[in-house]
Design a protein around this motif. Structure first.
Motif, PDB file in Angstrom:
ATOM      1  N   UNK A 130     129.295   4.584  78.235  1.00 35.86           N
ATOM      2  CA  UNK A 130     129.892   4.451  76.901  1.00 35.86           C
ATOM      3  C   UNK A 130     131.040   3.453  76.920  1.00 35.86           C
ATOM      4  N   UNK A 174     127.798   7.640  68.760  1.00 35.03           N
ATOM      5  CA  UNK A 174     128.690   6.617  68.192  1.00 35.03           C
ATOM      6  C   UNK A 174     129.654   7.207  67.160  1.00 35.03           C
ATOM      7  N   UNK A 175     130.065   8.419  67.404  1.00 31.65           N
ATOM      8  CA  UNK A 175     131.019   9.131  66.542  1.00 31.65           C
ATOM      9  C   UNK A 175     130.488   9.274  65.118  1.00 31.65           C
ATOM     10  N   UNK A 202     130.276   9.848  72.149  1.00 30.34           N
ATOM     11  CA  UNK A 202     130.043   8.433  72.469  1.00 30.34           C
ATOM     12  C   UNK A 202     128.617   8.022  72.197  1.00 30.34           C
ATOM     13  N   UNK A 203     127.679   8.869  72.625  1.00 30.69           N
ATOM     14  CA  UNK A 203     126.267   8.513  72.454  1.00 30.69           C
ATOM     15  C   UNK A 203     125.851   8.562  70.988  1.00 30.69           C
ATOM     16  N   UNK A 209     131.080  12.784  75.785  1.00 28.30           N
ATOM     17  CA  UNK A 209     129.842  12.058  76.076  1.00 28.30           C
ATOM     18  C   UNK A 209     128.932  12.041  74.842  1.00 28.30           C
ATOM     19  N   UNK A 268     127.591   8.884  82.299  1.00 29.68           N
ATOM     20  CA  UNK A 268     127.359   8.587  80.884  1.00 29.68           C
ATOM     21  C   UNK A 268     128.625   8.054  80.213  1.00 29.68           C
ATOM     22  N   UNK A 269     129.770   8.609  80.615  1.00 31.92           N
ATOM     23  CA  UNK A 269     131.027   8.120  80.037  1.00 31.92           C
ATOM     24  C   UNK A 269     131.258   6.669  80.436  1.00 31.92           C
ATOM     25  N   UNK A 320     136.750   4.814  61.735  1.00 32.39           N
ATOM     26  CA  UNK A 320     137.444   5.744  62.606  1.00 32.39           C
ATOM     27  C   UNK A 320     138.290   5.010  63.644  1.00 32.39           C
TER      28      UNK A 320
END
Lengths: 290, 164
Positions: free
Chosen positions: B41, A148-149, A145-146, A142, B37-38, B147
């Motif tokens: 995303x 953005x890596x 993801x938030x 999570x 949240x996932x 990435x």
């Protein structure tokens, strides 16, 4: 043939790369990209409903203690705080998730910066087993993801060597200056008012505060503090007045921490355990005299 | 990443640093919030790339997705799964849903590339261009290293203009 004995410290470190340190483009690039990694807003006002500033300080203090006890690299803690702030700037979070979030941020920062990273199991033990490794791993995704890596954030530590090498020779005090500056950076990371400052300013202010602090002890440098601040401001293209203000804030936070610590010490009835729990002072701040 | 390997660092059993800061933690709520949240995303990524990352299906949108073969990625980047690693040479369909779009493997240490995506010049503010869905790639292509290049799919952009 030269033989190296590397058995003392299990952590392998690369030597300082002169090609990186002695090339001004590296410093310029760091200055260009650092703003990208700042939290987008002052989130206590605009995003968070449950989390209060003192809770950030609590979780930050705990994270710093974990990093110190586990002898993490210096960068791990400020980097983890950067992740935490960036996440909280975007996602309203209940306070019951805050410690898990802190653990996840340390987990990620440690993996990015260390050869032997912290394990999920160990971090869960540090939360007194209030979270499970599985939860930590789920939340890792999570947070990734938030964010953005985007994990390779610029931290104040990235600037320290660049700044130090441009100062007049400090003789054998250099390692002491570096150590104090690192402590100030950690101190800044625990305090929300520095969260939106560019890392270069925190680094420059920390080096300034370190050198000025050491000057009180004895002759360290031929520079006066004002001349030093001007020189430092030039190195990182920082406005002199902003830098002065930043350095004063760092000194004030340090003083505050030390007073807090001394007051805790005077309360002799408290056990060492209670004392350390109550104090929000990063441990090695106590080593520093102003 | 998290297997309990013996390492040089001490085990923090009785340390005073071990403490819970904000009272009880509700596992159920953690799980629910995590899922929510996932999902957010994944939805974001779905809209960003017009690609369903759950079923690995291309969707209508700015990017045209196409299968790509022959760019040997090291096996290292190949998603681990229940299927055998090299027993299905020749591009046969794989049974697993998560690899619905994977095309056959190559020999030795390399696997073929999985997907490539191309930006379609069909957003409203752009006058010329083909309608969506054709999958034709026009103009110059630019390799973009990031990435996600190694994250199940390969993408290529021909234009940088894109609706936010």
């Amino acid at each position: 043939m030269e033989l190296l004995c590397c058995e003392v410290d299990p952590v392998r470190r690369a030597v300082r790369d002169r090609n990186l340190l002695y090339d001004d483009r590296v410093l310029q690039n760091l200055l260009t990209i650092e703003e990208r990694y700042l939290p987008q807003c002052s989130y206590f006002k605009c995003v968070q409903k449950d989390i209060q500033p003192y809770m950030r300080r609590m979780v930050a203090t705990w994270m710093l203690e974990v990093c110190e006890e586990q002898k993490c690299e210096e960068e791990v803690f400020p980097l983890a705080m950067n992740y935490l702030d960036r996440f909280l700037a975007g996602v309203p979070t209940p306070k019951s998730h805050l410690q898990l979030l802190g653990a996840v941020c340390m987990f990620l920062a440690s993996k990015l910066k260390e050869t032997i990273p912290l394990t999920a199991e160990k971090l869960c033990i540090y939360t007194d087993n209030s979270i499970k490794p599985q939860e930590l791993l789920e939340w890792e995704l999570v947070v990734l993801g938030k964010l953005k890596w985007n994990l390779a954030a610029v931290t104040p530590h990235d600037f320290i060597e660049h700044i130090l090498r441009k100062l007049p020779p400090q003789r054998e005090k250099l390692s002491l200056i570096r150590k104090h500056a690192q402590t100030f950076i950690a101190l800044c990371a625990t305090d929300f008012k520095f969260a939106m400052y560019p890392p270069s300013m925190i680094a420059t202010g920390s080096v300034g505060a370190a050198i000025c602090g050491l000057q009180h002890d004895e002759e360290v440098s031929s520079l006066t503090c004002d001349a030093l601040t001007e020189l430092l401001a030039k190195i990182t293209n920082t406005d002199v007045d902003c830098l002065k203000a930043c350095q004063e804030q760092i000194e004030a936070v340090l003083l505050n921490s030390l007073q807090q610590y001394r007051q805790d010490q005077r309360d002799g009835s408290k056990s060492e355990d209670e004392l350390d729990q109550a104090s929000s002072t990063p441990t090695d701040v106590r080593d520093i005299d102003l | 990443m998290s297997e309990p390997t013996p390492d040089a660092r001490q085990i923090p059993c009785s340390s005073r640093v071990c403490r819970r800061l904000f009272g009880p933690v509700d596992s159920e709520q953690l799980h629910r919030d995590c899922d929510m949240l996932m999902a957010g995303c994944i939805q974001e990524a779905r809209e960003r790339w017009n690609f369903d990352f759950v079923t690995e299906t291309p969707l209508e949108g700015n990017f045209a997705w196409e299968r790509v073969r022959g760019l040997g990625l090291p096996k290292f980047y190949f998603p681990a799964g229940p299927r055998g690693s090299r027993d299905d040479l020749g591009g046969g369909k794989r049974p697993s849903t998560s690899s619905a779009l994977l095309q056959g493997t190559a020999q030795e240490d390399h696997v073929d590339l999985l997907l490539s995506c191309t930006l379609m010049p069909h957003s409203p503010e752009q006058a010329e261009g083909s309608p969506s869905g054709s999958g034709a790639s026009q103009g110059r292509k630019r390799r973009q290293t990031s990435m996600t290049d190694f994250y199940h799919s390969k993408r290529r952009l021909i234009l940088c203009k894109r609706k936010p």
